[in-house]
Design an enzyme around this catalytic site. Structure first.
Site, short mmCIF file in Angstrom:
data_model
loop_
_atom_site.label_atom_id
_atom_site.label_comp_id
_atom_site.label_asym_id
_atom_site.label_seq_id
_atom_site.Cartn_x
_atom_site.Cartn_y
_atom_site.Cartn_z
N GLU A 122 -4.85 13.78 0.08
CA GLU A 122 -5.12 13.89 -1.36
C GLU A 122 -6.60 14.25 -1.63
OE1 GLU A 122 -3.71 10.20 -3.04
OE2 GLU A 122 -1.64 10.89 -3.04
N GLU A 267 4.77 11.12 0.19
CA GLU A 267 4.77 9.69 -0.13
C GLU A 267 5.60 9.47 -1.39
OE1 GLU A 267 0.80 8.13 -0.47
OE2 GLU A 267 0.09 9.22 1.30
#
Length: 484
Positions: A122, A267
């Site tokens: 991220e 995720e």
């Protein structure tokens, strides 16, 4: 007419390959290792196998974990932490060293089935203020070059796990989706690079975070029961936020010429503690709802069929940063000791199977001494010290231990520090305030935990479990021997 022996062998072959296909198409999990007392990697590998989990995503290339995955049949996505992006972006040689040490060595010598290298984690989060924007693509390119040089580029693909904040929709309709204006050019460069190298786009999607960030977010829209108010996007109906978010990405890719790019959900999950909406009921509802969709082969209006996805996460991590929120240490479908939190079927019709051969410390707890003075000026600093060095995230408002009285709160803090300190006598010597007890002080659903022993104390790493596919292969050769 075929002989009985040939029929037996054919049956075993079909059983073997049918089993392997089922495993490959199954759900993956994220395996984080930020725990004060992690389970031995071999114990975790056996936990994965016994629960039918055949794909795992790692956040870093831990050699002990990769060694435990050797010849397990589990597919691996191995990660490069953000703090390594700069040196790898700045040097092809550094990228080649990383690939040699963390991919090639394990693939060739240890039989680890590495399928992906996740470059960063991220890196374009708004909270990072652009720190990694100039180095992520060069790091991605250098890792790809290193994989080509190592002869692994066909087997191992690069990707960048990204947060869903890299794209947006001004109208909240998926069809209006596009990449965030300030990083749009960069995102298109990355997307083109992934497409050119037949690599996937990896996205992390968290309906819980939508609920956490916005108190007005419609709770029912976070789940898969179809009880929320649906969104009608030109005839495409969305009854949950995951589908809407996923298709916002699909539209962002399609309108920029990359509508066929593979998407991986890196995720997806729900925490069980640390916030009023992080609880067992919601976590089970969300994760079981997601698994039921997967089993039914249901996708989104834009991308029919089950998602390629990794649950977040396998185990709780009691040493993880809580900067995003106190729920961060409670994403696991298993506690830190490998015991299931709630009933959950991962598609095989059975519930979760707990970790075996887990060794715990003695059944004793550090609690507030009965004679302690609650007005003691050292009480506040002692509790603060204990929680600064241990995990007290279950004590917050709406959490599993949020209803304790003052004395119980203090005992929970003292015990957390005592357990994370391996039950050392010195860890329960807050002057005039603490005492060791052999009576479990747990209150209702608030559990005062006993820590597992250090991983070196476990014998679980001595033997590798026999996987189902290995057993079927053995059965195949036995049948072939009988026939011949």
């Amino acid at each position: 007419m075929l002989s009985k022996g040939v029929l037996v062998v054919s049956f075993v072959i079909s059983l073997l390959y049918g089993n392997l296909l089922t495993e490959v198409e199954g759900i993956g999990v994220n395996w984080g290792s930020q725990a004060s007392h992690p389970l031995p990697p071999a114990t975790v590998v056996r936990l994965l196998l016994e629960n039918g989990i055949k794909k795992v995503k790692l956040f870093e290339a831990d050699s002990e974990i990769l060694g435990a995955l050797s010849r397990s049949g589990i597919q691996v996505m191995v990660g490069i932490p953000n703090d390594l992006l700069a040196p790898i972006a700045g040097s092809v040689a550094a990228a080649e060293r990383w690939v040699s040490q963390n991919v090639s060595a394990h693939v060739s010598s240890n039989g680890v089935d590495i399928r992906y290298v996740a470059v960063g984690n991220e890196p374009f989060l708004k909270a990072f203020n652009g720190t990694f924007e100039d180095i992520t693509l060069p790091a991605l390119q250098n890792i790809q070059s290193a994989l080509i040089k190592a002869g692994l580029a066909t087997q191992v693909k690069v990707t960048v796990p990204l947060n869903a904040d890299v794209y947006q929709s001004a109208s909240n309709l998926p069809s209006d989706g596009d990449f965030r204006p300030e990083i749009r050019d960069l995102m298109l460069d990355i997307v083109k690079f992934l497409s050119d190298n037949q690599a996937p786009f990896t996205i992390n999607i968290y309906p819980f975070i939508s609920l956490y960030d916005d108190p007005n977010f419609p709770v029912e829209f976070a789940f898969f029961d179809g009880t929320g108010n649906p969104i009608n996007d030109n005839g495409r109906i969305y009854d949950n936020v995951l589908d809407a978010n996923y298709d916002t990405l699909a539209w962002s890719l399609q309108k920029n010429g990359f509508g066929n790019l593979t998407i991986i959900v890196g995720e997806v999950g729900w925490p069980t503690d640390g916030d009023k909406n992080a609880n067992m009921q919601y976590a089970r509802r969300y994760n079981q709802g997601f698994m039921n969709r997967q089993k039914a082969g249901k996708g989104t209006p834009m991308r029919p069929g089950p998602m390629d996805a990794y649950l977040f996460s396998l185990l709780d991590e009691d040493a993880k940063s809580i900067q995003p929120g106190t729920f961060e240490r409670h994403w696991g479908i298993f506690y830190v000791d490998g015991q299931p939190k709630y009933p959950l079927s991962l598609g095989n019709g059975n519930g979760l199977i707990p970790a075996k051969d887990v060794h715990y410390m003695a059944k004793k707890w550090c609690i507030l001494a009965p004679a302690a003075n609650l007005q003691d000026p050292q009480l506040g600093p002692s509790v603060t010290y204990a929680c600064d060095h241990a995990d007290c995230t279950s004590l917050g408002y709406g959490s599993s231990c949020g209803n304790l009285n003052l004395a119980q709160n203090i005992s929970y803090a003292f015990n957390s520090y005592y357990q994370v300190s391996n039950q050392l006598d010195s860890a329960c010597k807050f002057p005039g305030l603490s005492v060791v007890s052999t009576r479990d002080p747990s209150v209702g659903s608030c559990k005062f935990k006993i820590m597992i022993k250090d991983s070196d104390a476990s014998e679980a790493s001595v033997m590798r479990p026999l996987t189902r596919s290995m057993a079927l292969m053995l059965l195949f050769w036995m049948c072939l021997y009988i026939v011949l």
